[in-house]
Design a protein around this motif. Sequence first.
Motif, PDB file in Angstrom:
ATOM      1  N   LYS A 156     -33.720   7.893  11.770  1.00 11.51           N
ATOM      2  CA  LYS A 156     -34.230   7.420  13.170  1.00 11.51           C
ATOM      3  C   LYS A 156     -32.833   7.290  13.811  1.00 11.51           C
ATOM      4  CE  LYS A 156     -37.260   4.279  15.562  1.00 11.51           C
ATOM      5  NZ  LYS A 156     -38.183   3.453  15.487  1.00 11.51           N
ATOM      6  N   VAL A 157     -31.870   6.691  13.542  1.00 10.15           N
ATOM      7  CA  VAL A 157     -30.614   6.399  14.160  1.00 10.15           C
ATOM      8  C   VAL A 157     -29.926   7.727  14.645  1.00 10.15           C
ATOM      9  CG1 VAL A 157     -28.101   5.615  14.018  1.00 10.15           C
ATOM     10  CG2 VAL A 157     -30.262   4.193  13.548  1.00 10.15           C
ATOM     11  N   ALA A 158     -29.741   8.707  13.422  1.00  3.63           N
ATOM     12  CA  ALA A 158     -29.345  10.139  13.968  1.00  3.63           C
ATOM     13  C   ALA A 158     -29.973  10.872  14.826  1.00  3.63           C
ATOM     14  CB  ALA A 158     -29.254  10.705  12.680  1.00  3.63           C
ATOM     15  N   LEU A 159     -31.564  10.627  14.825  1.00  2.00           N
ATOM     16  CA  LEU A 159     -32.376  11.382  16.059  1.00  2.00           C
ATOM     17  C   LEU A 159     -32.153  10.926  17.271  1.00  2.00           C
ATOM     18  CD1 LEU A 159     -35.629  11.621  13.913  1.00  2.00           C
ATOM     19  CD2 LEU A 159     -34.242  13.616  14.515  1.00  2.00           C
ATOM     20  N   LEU A 160     -32.246   9.417  17.537  1.00  2.00           N
ATOM     21  CA  LEU A 160     -31.847   9.080  18.734  1.00  2.00           C
ATOM     22  C   LEU A 160     -30.445   9.247  19.383  1.00  2.00           C
ATOM     23  CD1 LEU A 160     -33.598   5.366  18.308  1.00  2.00           C
ATOM     24  CD2 LEU A 160     -34.413   7.459  19.293  1.00  2.00           C
ATOM     25  N   ARG A 161     -29.368   9.137  18.345  1.00  2.00           N
ATOM     26  CA  ARG A 161     -27.938   9.773  18.981  1.00  2.00           C
ATOM     27  C   ARG A 161     -27.878  11.151  19.174  1.00  2.00           C
ATOM     28  NH1 ARG A 161     -25.133   7.537  14.587  1.00  2.00           N
ATOM     29  NH2 ARG A 161     -24.700   5.708  15.794  1.00  2.00           N
ATOM     30  N   HIS A 162     -28.694  11.890  18.329  1.00  2.00           N
ATOM     31  CA  HIS A 162     -28.668  13.434  18.749  1.00  2.00           C
ATOM     32  C   HIS A 162     -29.476  13.548  20.249  1.00  2.00           C
ATOM     33  CE1 HIS A 162     -29.524  17.834  18.248  1.00  2.00           C
ATOM     34  NE2 HIS A 162     -30.901  17.172  18.529  1.00  2.00           N
ATOM     35  N   GLU A 163     -30.245  12.598  20.415  1.00  2.00           N
ATOM     36  CA  GLU A 163     -30.819  12.984  21.924  1.00  2.00           C
ATOM     37  C   GLU A 163     -30.096  12.229  23.016  1.00  2.00           C
ATOM     38  OE1 GLU A 163     -34.794  11.703  21.723  1.00  2.00           O
ATOM     39  OE2 GLU A 163     -35.458  13.483  20.184  1.00  2.00           O
ATOM     40  N   ASN A 164     -28.825  11.769  22.692  1.00  2.00           N
ATOM     41  CA  ASN A 164     -27.847  11.265  23.707  1.00  2.00           C
ATOM     42  C   ASN A 164     -28.267   9.852  24.207  1.00  2.00           C
ATOM     43  OD1 ASN A 164     -25.814  13.231  23.409  1.00  2.00           O
ATOM     44  ND2 ASN A 164     -27.209  14.348  24.665  1.00  2.00           N
ATOM     45  N   ASN A 165     -29.053   9.229  23.253  1.00  2.00           N
ATOM     46  CA  ASN A 165     -29.519   7.723  23.544  1.00  2.00           C
ATOM     47  C   ASN A 165     -28.369   6.929  23.691  1.00  2.00           C
ATOM     48  OD1 ASN A 165     -32.603   7.032  24.000  1.00  2.00           O
ATOM     49  ND2 ASN A 165     -32.266   8.685  22.444  1.00  2.00           N
ATOM     50  N   ASP A 166     -28.271   5.715  24.603  1.00  2.00           N
ATOM     51  CA  ASP A 166     -27.076   4.789  24.655  1.00  2.00           C
ATOM     52  C   ASP A 166     -27.336   3.898  23.236  1.00  2.00           C
ATOM     53  OD1 ASP A 166     -25.168   2.613  24.813  1.00  2.00           O
ATOM     54  OD2 ASP A 166     -26.031   2.276  26.879  1.00  2.00           O
ATOM     55  N   MET A 167     -26.796   4.049  22.110  1.00  2.00           N
ATOM     56  CA  MET A 167     -27.063   3.286  20.880  1.00  2.00           C
ATOM     57  C   MET A 167     -26.486   2.044  20.977  1.00  2.00           C
ATOM     58  SD  MET A 167     -28.965   5.600  19.337  1.00  2.00           S
ATOM     59  CE  MET A 167     -29.098   4.781  17.823  1.00  2.00           C
ATOM     60  N   SER A 168     -26.024   1.650  22.079  1.00  2.00           N
ATOM     61  CA  SER A 168     -25.304   0.315  22.038  1.00  2.00           C
ATOM     62  C   SER A 168     -26.544  -0.623  22.373  1.00  2.00           C
ATOM     63  CB  SER A 168     -24.354  -0.012  23.222  1.00  2.00           C
ATOM     64  OG  SER A 168     -24.737   0.384  24.235  1.00  2.00           O
ATOM     65  N   LYS A 169     -27.796  -0.237  22.948  1.00  2.00           N
ATOM     66  CA  LYS A 169     -28.704  -0.993  23.623  1.00  2.00           C
ATOM     67  C   LYS A 169     -30.030  -1.360  22.293  1.00  2.00           C
ATOM     68  CE  LYS A 169     -31.715   2.475  25.011  1.00  2.00           C
ATOM     69  NZ  LYS A 169     -32.416   3.057  26.585  1.00  2.00           N
ATOM     70  N   PHE A 170     -29.560  -0.639  21.107  1.00  2.00           N
ATOM     71  CA  PHE A 170     -30.221  -0.993  20.029  1.00  2.00           C
ATOM     72  C   PHE A 170     -29.777  -1.633  18.813  1.00  2.00           C
ATOM     73  CE2 PHE A 170     -31.341   3.698  21.520  1.00  2.00           C
ATOM     74  CZ  PHE A 170     -32.704   3.237  21.889  1.00  2.00           C
ATOM     75  N   THR A 171     -30.493  -2.303  17.888  1.00  2.00           N
ATOM     76  CA  THR A 171     -29.964  -3.191  16.968  1.00  2.00           C
ATOM     77  C   THR A 171     -30.839  -2.575  15.644  1.00  2.00           C
ATOM     78  OG1 THR A 171     -31.950  -4.757  17.068  1.00  2.00           O
ATOM     79  CG2 THR A 171     -30.075  -5.176  18.326  1.00  2.00           C
ATOM     80  N   VAL A 172     -30.024  -2.349  14.688  1.00  2.00           N
ATOM     81  CA  VAL A 172     -30.801  -1.821  13.479  1.00  2.00           C
ATOM     82  C   VAL A 172     -30.873  -3.002  12.458  1.00  2.00           C
ATOM     83  CG1 VAL A 172     -30.213  -0.357  11.328  1.00  2.00           C
ATOM     84  CG2 VAL A 172     -29.411   0.107  13.511  1.00  2.00           C
ATOM     85  N   PRO A 173     -32.145  -3.409  12.033  1.00  2.00           N
ATOM     86  CA  PRO A 173     -32.300  -4.626  11.147  1.00  2.00           C
ATOM     87  C   PRO A 173     -31.346  -4.816   9.939  1.00  2.00           C
ATOM     88  CG  PRO A 173     -34.160  -2.923  11.028  1.00  2.00           C
ATOM     89  CD  PRO A 173     -33.131  -2.523  11.844  1.00  2.00           C
ATOM     90  N   LYS A 174     -31.080  -5.959   9.514  1.00  2.00           N
ATOM     91  CA  LYS A 174     -30.484  -5.987   8.278  1.00  2.00           C
ATOM     92  C   LYS A 174     -31.072  -6.159   7.025  1.00  2.00           C
ATOM     93  CE  LYS A 174     -26.493  -7.868  10.453  1.00  2.00           C
ATOM     94  NZ  LYS A 174     -26.064  -6.916  11.561  1.00  2.00           N
ATOM     95  N   LYS A 175     -30.850  -5.502   5.992  1.00  2.00           N
ATOM     96  CA  LYS A 175     -31.816  -5.451   4.987  1.00  2.00           C
ATOM     97  C   LYS A 175     -31.792  -6.587   4.274  1.00  2.00           C
ATOM     98  CE  LYS A 175     -31.588  -0.644   4.020  1.00  2.00           C
ATOM     99  NZ  LYS A 175     -31.127   0.503   3.210  1.00  2.00           N
TER     100      LYS A 175
END
Length: 175
Positions: A156-175
Amino acid sequence: MIYKYYYKTPDGFSDMLMTSDGEYLTGLWFDGSRGASKHISDCEEKLLPVFEDTIKWLDIYFSGKSPDFIPKYRIANLTDFRREVIDRMLEIPFGETRTYGEIAKVIAKKRGTAKMSSRAVGRAVGWNPICIIIPCHRVVGANSSLTGYGGGISNKVALLRHENNDMSKFTVPKK
């Protein structure tokens, strides 16, 4: 007869498995993702015209462009609600995201109800058997949390990054 074919993705992504009833695309998953393994037993591996169309779509997508067509697909067990959620996902442009809550509000308004459960939307999004083409990766939590992706958070992260989303606005949940 159910058919399968594998697609080699560019670096940074897991390879993909696609399935077909012989005429329509019936599934597209990242290899090893939730749901993929249960669909490959007793399948014949064969390059069908619908797989060629899907490969063309994926090649365009992974080249950084938004394809201007959608391969023919058929989804089993498609309820009216799931169709509504899929229709909303298909409206999310390349490089943009929507929250589960935003989709729930649109569906509630269309149905003329006061509100709709974003969790119900989340279940329908998670049920989606045709990833990327039906862009469930573009649906995020209300706090921009990247949760609930059957293909794995790293994809999901790779796809959003691939689409040039500003990844700084997203958080990835901690396991």
